[in-house]
Design an enzyme around this catalytic site. Structure first.
Site, mmCIF file in Angstrom:
data_model
loop_
_atom_site.group_PDB
_atom_site.id
_atom_site.type_symbol
_atom_site.label_atom_id
_atom_site.label_comp_id
_atom_site.label_asym_id
_atom_site.label_seq_id
_atom_site.Cartn_x
_atom_site.Cartn_y
_atom_site.Cartn_z
ATOM 1 N N HIS A 7 1.031 6.214 1.726
ATOM 2 C CA HIS A 7 1.857 7.140 2.501
ATOM 3 C C HIS A 7 2.951 7.804 1.671
ATOM 4 O O HIS A 7 3.513 8.814 2.085
ATOM 5 C CB HIS A 7 2.418 6.437 3.746
ATOM 6 N N ARG A 13 -9.574 7.907 -1.084
ATOM 7 C CA ARG A 13 -10.548 8.343 -0.082
ATOM 8 C C ARG A 13 -11.425 9.445 -0.652
ATOM 9 O O ARG A 13 -10.996 10.192 -1.535
ATOM 10 C CB ARG A 13 -9.816 8.851 1.172
ATOM 11 N N GLU A 23 -10.550 -9.468 3.231
ATOM 12 C CA GLU A 23 -9.301 -9.068 3.862
ATOM 13 C C GLU A 23 -9.614 -8.919 5.340
ATOM 14 O O GLU A 23 -10.458 -8.105 5.721
ATOM 15 C CB GLU A 23 -8.786 -7.752 3.266
ATOM 16 N N ASN A 69 0.859 -1.184 0.000
ATOM 17 C CA ASN A 69 0.000 0.000 0.000
ATOM 18 C C ASN A 69 0.900 1.240 0.000
ATOM 19 O O ASN A 69 1.705 1.427 0.924
ATOM 20 C CB ASN A 69 -0.891 -0.034 1.253
ATOM 21 N N THR A 113 -6.841 6.523 9.854
ATOM 22 C CA THR A 113 -6.711 5.412 8.917
ATOM 23 C C THR A 113 -7.983 4.580 9.043
ATOM 24 O O THR A 113 -8.832 4.897 9.871
ATOM 25 C CB THR A 113 -5.438 4.585 9.232
ATOM 26 N N THR A 114 -8.118 3.533 8.231
ATOM 27 C CA THR A 114 -9.335 2.731 8.272
ATOM 28 C C THR A 114 -9.413 2.005 9.607
ATOM 29 O O THR A 114 -8.686 1.057 9.854
ATOM 30 C CB THR A 114 -9.340 1.715 7.108
ATOM 31 N N ARG A 159 -7.266 12.743 0.537
ATOM 32 C CA ARG A 159 -6.199 13.278 1.393
ATOM 33 C C ARG A 159 -4.807 12.815 0.956
ATOM 34 O O ARG A 159 -3.820 13.456 1.255
ATOM 35 C CB ARG A 159 -6.436 12.899 2.850
ATOM 36 N N HIS A 160 -4.739 11.679 0.283
ATOM 37 C CA HIS A 160 -3.419 11.282 -0.228
ATOM 38 C C HIS A 160 -3.488 10.868 -1.708
ATOM 39 O O HIS A 160 -2.982 11.562 -2.561
ATOM 40 C CB HIS A 160 -2.729 10.211 0.646
ATOM 41 N N GLU A 183 -8.571 0.276 -2.840
ATOM 42 C CA GLU A 183 -9.423 0.319 -1.632
ATOM 43 C C GLU A 183 -10.364 1.494 -1.761
ATOM 44 O O GLU A 183 -9.931 2.592 -2.139
ATOM 45 C CB GLU A 183 -8.563 0.557 -0.389
ATOM 46 N N HIS A 228 -3.356 -4.404 7.822
ATOM 47 C CA HIS A 228 -3.453 -3.254 8.720
ATOM 48 C C HIS A 228 -2.528 -3.408 9.925
ATOM 49 O O HIS A 228 -2.677 -4.334 10.708
ATOM 50 C CB HIS A 228 -4.885 -2.986 9.212
ATOM 51 N N GLY A 229 -1.573 -2.495 9.992
ATOM 52 C CA GLY A 229 -0.684 -2.455 11.148
ATOM 53 C C GLY A 229 0.344 -3.574 11.193
ATOM 54 O O GLY A 229 0.933 -3.837 12.251
ATOM 55 N N HIS A 249 -5.664 3.574 -1.595
ATOM 56 C CA HIS A 249 -6.998 3.872 -1.069
ATOM 57 C C HIS A 249 -7.384 5.258 -1.573
ATOM 58 O O HIS A 249 -6.796 6.255 -1.157
ATOM 59 C CB HIS A 249 -6.949 3.835 0.463
HETATM 60 N N1 PXP Z 1 -5.539 -3.040 4.102
HETATM 61 C C1 PXP Z 1 -6.525 -2.107 4.194
HETATM 62 C C2 PXP Z 1 -7.901 -2.497 3.773
HETATM 63 C C3 PXP Z 1 -6.251 -0.809 4.656
HETATM 64 O O1 PXP Z 1 -7.239 0.096 4.750
HETATM 65 C C4 PXP Z 1 -4.905 -0.479 4.985
HETATM 66 C C5 PXP Z 1 -4.591 0.916 5.402
HETATM 67 O O2 PXP Z 1 -4.825 1.794 4.365
HETATM 68 C C6 PXP Z 1 -3.930 -1.472 4.838
HETATM 69 C C7 PXP Z 1 -4.268 -2.743 4.426
HETATM 70 C C8 PXP Z 1 -2.496 -1.194 5.148
HETATM 71 O O3 PXP Z 1 -2.346 -0.896 6.501
HETATM 72 P P1 PXP Z 1 -0.963 -0.353 7.037
HETATM 73 O O4 PXP Z 1 -0.708 0.928 6.312
HETATM 74 O O5 PXP Z 1 -1.196 -0.183 8.494
HETATM 75 O O6 PXP Z 1 0.063 -1.399 6.717
#
Ligand code: PXP
Length: 246
Positions: free
Chosen positions: A13, A48, A154, A10, A103-104, A52-53, A73, A194-195, A46
Site C-alpha cells: 500500500h 501482481r 500462510e 506488507n 485484494t487477495t 497495480r502497485h 507474494e 490478511h485483515g 505482492h
Molecule cells: N498475506 C497475504 C498472502 C496477502 O495476500 C496479504 C494482502 O496482500 C496480506 C498477507 C496482508 O493483508 P493485509 O494488507 O490485509 O494486512
C-alpha cells in the site's frame, strides 16, 4: 510451545500511494528501512500480474537490500515464476490472483491445482527459495500443501477479519485454530495474514503454532497518523503477548 511471534510487513500500500500519482515517492526502500527500524522481521510485497502497485524494479531493490528478508507474494503464472527465479527472494508465497479483486480474496486451491503447483514448487525450492502456500484453514488444502512438499502455509485470516457477527467471528476463529493445529501436526510451519489489525489481534493470537503474521493495510493506514516506524513498533510490541495460542 515456542512463543516468539514474527512480524512480516506488507508494503504494497506504500506502492499503491505512489502509483496513484505516478510519482517517485514514497520510496519503497525507505519504507522497508522504517519497518526494520520498528522491529519488523521481514518485508512482503505482492507482484501482481497487472502491476497495480509493486513494480519489478521494487522487488529487485528490496532483494538487493539485505536489511530484511523478502517474501514475494505471487501467482503461479509462467511470467511471474520466471521473474521469481531470477530475483530469488528468501521466500515466495503462492497466492491466487484475480484481476478484478481489490485484494487477495480467497486462499489458493492447492488441492485442485496439484499438477500446476508441483513443478513450480520444485523449481522455486531448487533455487533455494522457501515456498509458502496461502490457503484457507481447510483440512483438504492443508493436506494438499503437505503432500506438495511446501514447508510453510500462510493461513488466510480474511474470513475471520471480515466476519460481521459474533457467531461468524467465533466460527472462523475456531476454523483458524483447528487449521493451525492440523498444519503443525502435518509438519508445516504456520504463518497467518490478511485483515489483521490491533483490534482483532487478541483473537488471532489464540491461534497455536504461529511463526509469522504478515500484516499490511492496517499498518500503512496507522502510519498516516503516527509514522511507519512507530506503527510497526506498536504492532511488534502487541505481538509480544503471544503465548502460543488457545
Ligand atoms: N498475506 C497475504 C498472502 C496477502 O495476500 C496479504 C494482502 O496482500 C496480506 C498477507 C496482508 O493483508 P493485509 O494488507 O490485509 O494486512
Amino acid at each position: 510451545m515456542r512463543t516468539s511471534l514474527k512480524l512480516g510487513v506488507n508494503i504494497d500500500h506504500v506502492a499503491a500511494l505512489r502509483q496513484a500519482r505516478g510519482t517517485a515517492y514514497p520510496d519503497l526502500l525507505a519504507a522497508a528501512h522504517c519497518c526494520a527500524a520498528g522491529g519488523a522481521d521481514g518485508i512482503t510485497v505482492h507482484l501482481r500480474e497487472d502491476r497495480r502497485h509493486i513494480q519489478d524494479a521494487d522487488v529487485w531493490r528490496l532483494r538487493r537490500d539485505d536489511r530484511l528478508p523478502l517474501n514475494l507474494e505471487m501467482a503461479n503464472t509462467p511470467e511471474i515464476v520466471r521473474f521469481a527465479l531470477r530475483v530469488r527472494p528468501a521466500e515466495v508465497c503462492l497466492v491466487p490472483e484475480r484481476r478484478q479483486e481489490l485484494t487477495t480474496e480467497g486462499g489458493l486451491d492447492a488441492a485442485g491445482q496439484v499438477r500446476a503447483l508441483r513443478p513450480t514448487i520444485r523449481r522455486l525450492q531448487a533455487a533455494g527459495i522457501v515456498v509458502s502456500l496461502f490457503v484457507a484453514a481447510d483440512r483438504r488444502q492443508l493436506a494438499a500443501a503437505a503432500a506438495l512438499g511446501a514447508p510453510v502455509v500462510e493461513l488466510h485470516t480474511g474470513a475471520f477479519a471480515g466476519a460481521r457477527s459474533a457467531a461468524a467471528r467465533r466460527r472462523t476463529l475456531d476454523r483458524l485454530i483447528r487449521g493451525a493445529e492440523l498444519a503443525h501436526a502435518l509438519g508445516l510451519k504456520v504463518n497467518a495474514g490478511h485483515g489483521i489489525h490491533l483490534d482483532n489481534l487478541d483473537d488471532i493470537l489464540r491461534m497455536p503454532w504461529l511463526d509469522t503474521l504478515n500484516i499490511g493495510h492496517s499498518l500503512v493506514a496507522r502510519a498516516m497518523f503516527c509514522g511507519l516506524t512507530p506503527a510497526v513498533r506498536e504492532m511488534r510490541r502487541a505481538l509480544r503477548a503471544y503465548r502460543g495460542g488457545m
